[in-house]
Scaffold this active site. Sequence first.
Site, mmCIF file in Angstrom:
data_model
loop_
_atom_site.group_PDB
_atom_site.id
_atom_site.type_symbol
_atom_site.label_atom_id
_atom_site.label_comp_id
_atom_site.label_asym_id
_atom_site.label_seq_id
_atom_site.Cartn_x
_atom_site.Cartn_y
_atom_site.Cartn_z
ATOM 1 N N ASP A 127 73.292 52.940 0.018
ATOM 2 C CA ASP A 127 74.318 52.312 0.860
ATOM 3 C C ASP A 127 75.336 51.605 -0.053
ATOM 4 O O ASP A 127 75.078 51.445 -1.258
ATOM 5 C CB ASP A 127 73.604 51.314 1.799
ATOM 6 C CG ASP A 127 74.440 50.910 3.006
ATOM 7 O OD1 ASP A 127 75.428 51.596 3.312
ATOM 8 O OD2 ASP A 127 74.085 49.898 3.666
ATOM 9 N N HIS A 128 76.464 51.169 0.526
ATOM 10 C CA HIS A 128 77.546 50.497 -0.227
ATOM 11 C C HIS A 128 77.249 50.191 -1.704
ATOM 12 O O HIS A 128 76.463 49.293 -1.996
ATOM 13 C CB HIS A 128 77.886 49.144 0.413
ATOM 14 C CG HIS A 128 78.401 49.250 1.791
ATOM 15 N ND1 HIS A 128 79.732 49.410 2.067
ATOM 16 C CD2 HIS A 128 77.755 49.240 2.986
ATOM 17 C CE1 HIS A 128 79.888 49.477 3.376
ATOM 18 N NE2 HIS A 128 78.705 49.379 3.962
ATOM 19 N N HIS A 133 79.319 52.117 10.510
ATOM 20 C CA HIS A 133 78.674 50.942 9.921
ATOM 21 C C HIS A 133 78.659 49.817 10.952
ATOM 22 O O HIS A 133 79.475 49.794 11.870
ATOM 23 C CB HIS A 133 79.425 50.504 8.665
ATOM 24 C CG HIS A 133 79.175 51.419 7.500
ATOM 25 N ND1 HIS A 133 78.558 51.000 6.352
ATOM 26 C CD2 HIS A 133 79.411 52.738 7.342
ATOM 27 C CE1 HIS A 133 78.445 52.025 5.520
ATOM 28 N NE2 HIS A 133 78.964 53.102 6.091
ATOM 29 N N HIS A 181 79.860 44.396 10.044
ATOM 30 C CA HIS A 181 78.529 44.158 9.475
ATOM 31 C C HIS A 181 78.005 42.822 9.993
ATOM 32 O O HIS A 181 78.770 41.886 10.168
ATOM 33 C CB HIS A 181 78.609 44.115 7.950
ATOM 34 C CG HIS A 181 78.937 45.447 7.320
ATOM 35 N ND1 HIS A 181 80.003 45.623 6.483
ATOM 36 C CD2 HIS A 181 78.324 46.651 7.419
ATOM 37 C CE1 HIS A 181 80.035 46.886 6.077
ATOM 38 N NE2 HIS A 181 79.037 47.530 6.632
ATOM 39 N N THR A 215 71.101 44.726 9.894
ATOM 40 C CA THR A 215 70.865 43.338 10.317
ATOM 41 C C THR A 215 69.720 43.217 11.319
ATOM 42 O O THR A 215 68.860 42.340 11.198
ATOM 43 C CB THR A 215 72.169 42.765 10.927
ATOM 44 O OG1 THR A 215 73.220 42.937 9.970
ATOM 45 C CG2 THR A 215 72.032 41.295 11.257
ATOM 46 N N ASN A 269 74.432 53.232 10.970
ATOM 47 C CA ASN A 269 73.689 52.319 10.097
ATOM 48 C C ASN A 269 73.164 51.110 10.867
ATOM 49 O O ASN A 269 73.924 50.446 11.574
ATOM 50 C CB ASN A 269 74.609 51.777 9.000
ATOM 51 C CG ASN A 269 75.014 52.846 8.004
ATOM 52 O OD1 ASN A 269 74.678 54.008 8.139
ATOM 53 N ND2 ASN A 269 75.739 52.428 6.991
HETATM 54 ZN ZN LIG Z 1 78.030 49.180 5.874
#
Ligand SMILES: [Zn+2]
Length: 295
Positions: free
Chosen positions: A82-83, A208, A180, A233, A230
Amino acid sequence: MPLVNMKPLLRDAMDNGYAVAAFNLVDYNTTKAMVKAAEELNAPVICQTSAKTIAYFSHKEIVRWVRTVAEDSPVPVVLHLDHCKDIPMIEECAKSGWTSIMIDASELPFEENLEMSKRVRDIAEKYGVGMEAELGQIMGVEDDMVVAEEDSVLTDPEDAKKFCDALDLSAFACAVGTAHGFYKGEPKVDFDRIEAINQLTRTPMALHGGTGLSDDTFARAIARGAAKVNISTNLKHVFVESFVNYHNENPADFEPLRLIDAQYQACKLLFSSFIAKFGGENRAQPFLEALKQAA
Ligand SMILES: [Zn+2]
């Protein structure tokens, strides 16, 4: 089965109107829970890692966990990064066994973002892995990087086309109004933008900031080309709360296996609900058959 490349999987998802759930793994137990959840639903799944998690555990350890659970399973599993902004770390992932990598150079101006993403495309080609890149700025906090609402920039569909045409992506991350972390108010997801971007790019979109979106929002985004969603959290919260709640409800129980099993079951339930919500159920075998025929 061995880990699969993300590219054909997300094509299959986009072409068939479902999305593959991508969860940010925390440890071995959460990795196992996500693959088991997928297996029970005969669904593909993406196990993804933040750069932070890799820095904590090491490449070697993570790839062993994911391979161990995937190899014992009949469903397709992708190990995705990821990122990430760090090219040596990205290359290390591709070299160590990740089957998909992400470059996030979205804070740079268009040309510089494209230039850096092209360097990662060369890495993806060299190792034969999938690739995700990002254009536009998704608001919220990701891996300790904060993008304030006023600094978030929604992705322009024409720029998206230029970007995707130059990169041949497995997944395109873009800013379409999601964020996010947890949402404070009702998120304003720009469905027309999702549709316009998908029409122009014909590239599977990575949505995202999935935590906190409504079922209706997911369905509408997936119908317009979101092929990877995605969830991070939400998992963090279930991971912590399931552990704490078990202890609060059973204060005299110091058997660690019962605690981690309560956590495992709670995480697995969360994974199953998202996989089913995104239409992943019973998609594993048709995808694998199509893959075999294409080979
Ligand atoms: Zn993301």
